[in-house]
Design an enzyme around this catalytic site. Sequence first.
Site, PDB file in Angstrom:
ATOM      1  NE  ARG A   1     -23.317  -9.646   4.886  1.00  0.00           N
ATOM      2  CZ  ARG A   1     -23.894 -10.478   5.745  1.00  0.00           C
ATOM      3  NH1 ARG A   1     -25.097 -10.204   6.223  1.00  0.00           N
ATOM      4  NH2 ARG A   1     -23.265 -11.581   6.138  1.00  0.00           N
TER       5      ARG A   1
ATOM      6  CG  ASP B   1      -2.108   0.964   1.044  1.00  0.00           C
ATOM      7  OD1 ASP B   1      -3.218   0.471   0.833  1.00  0.00           O
ATOM      8  OD2 ASP B   1      -1.901   2.187   1.091  1.00  0.00           O
TER       9      ASP B   1
ATOM     10  CE  LYS C   1     -19.874  -4.793  -5.372  1.00  0.00           C
ATOM     11  NZ  LYS C   1     -18.524  -4.488  -4.989  1.00  0.00           N
TER      12      LYS C   1
ATOM     13  CB  THR D   1     -13.135   2.907  -7.552  1.00  0.00           C
ATOM     14  OG1 THR D   1     -14.123   2.117  -6.858  1.00  0.00           O
ATOM     15  CG2 THR D   1     -12.103   1.987  -8.163  1.00  0.00           C
TER      16      THR D   1
ATOM     17  CB  CYS E   1     -20.579  -0.050  -1.360  1.00  0.00           C
ATOM     18  SG  CYS E   1     -19.024  -0.868  -0.933  1.00  0.00           S
TER      19      CYS E   1
END
Length: 442
Positions: free
Chosen positions: A151, A30, A201, A84, A257
Amino acid sequence: MKLGIFGVGYVGLVTAVCLADKGHSIFIHDTAKEKIATLQSGGVPIFEEGLEQILHQNRNRLSFTHDARKVISECEIIFICTGTPQDEKGNADLSQVESAVNEITSHSLSDKIIVIKSTVPPGTTEQMEQLANKQTSATNFLFVHNPEFLRQGKAVYDFMNPSRIILGASDKKAQEILKNIYSAWDAPILQTDSKSAELLKYAANSFLAMKISYINMISQLSDSLGTNIDDIASGIGLDPRIGSDFLKTGIGFGGSCFPKDLKALENAAADNGVELPFIGQTLDINEKQGDFFFEKIKAYGEDLKNKKITMLGLSFKPKTDDIRSAPSIVLSEKLLNEGARVTAFDPLVRDFPIEGVHMVHSFESAIIDTDITVIVTEWDDFNQLFRAENMKRMKQPPVIFDGRNMFTLEEVRRIADQHPLHYESIGRPKVSSLGVKKQIFV
């Protein structure tokens, strides 16, 4: 196998530790050096139920580094799990994904399979594959889109117990290699092209969000009619064609999301000359649900100026510290604009971006002398709200607004039969025993 992971957010870190638990050696990169340093020192930079335990159990299979070249040199298969986020136009910002692809292709000395788990608009995986293979002819890059269906708060469980595994690619060899990796899981595997996997998705997330907005829309009518939305949702959910999941009424959805994925899908459709009216309406209903709940509080309080209002819960859902697009943000702003003194408590959230919100570190201190208590997130900790010692901590008589319909009307009515109380939820009759002489909190 030796598998690489780019990105240690909720998706990346959960993917890493769960793959390690199946016996793979995982190399994790990362660009945020502080996150890598935390992991190297034995800490966990995010909270996710069960994550810390499974990470420590597989410590010997996990390597954390901010040196991307080490991951690239060690691994033939690399998962991209970068964010994103939504840009200023509501599109998915693919800069982190593209940066990871460029990093991998620039430093690869051998062929790679690059697996994009990040949620990306249809066509992205194909574009990234073309970009990667244009940059060099010495190595070959095969791309697979493998969307996640996790989730937050249950991500480790969901990864280890998937309802389905989606592998989207044009190359059958790459699909078979990924299929072999996932053979350790007992779940149906759907093999398709990458663009279909990407749309799948978005379509799945949008459908779930629409289901939430649908029951929230009906809850506003139920509120006006004085009917019980809990019974209505239960009756709808008993239909096997519909099912009971995602029919829980509340203040609205949030998180990283649903809001951004709905907007990204709407924009992707518009770019292709297609209208998706349900998507925009889902977002509108979700926003209006928060407004609807705030107006209930305002109508009861009339003048909220200088009144202490306690917000219980700040995260967008229980068992996570994530406040991205959380309903608590907009609600706190509206309350502050009315001149209210806003106090907040959340079991995990320590930093809240809204100036003027007074954060406290215990449930008990949050509700002391509060004029109105507002349940924003349905943490289990708040089940104790109606205990006598807690009821006495609030100004008398207690006034409670339940933005998650956390308590049943039956249990609230039992309390109200013994003690003066005003309780309002969403889509259900209010319970109020104010003005009735009763024994108070003995």
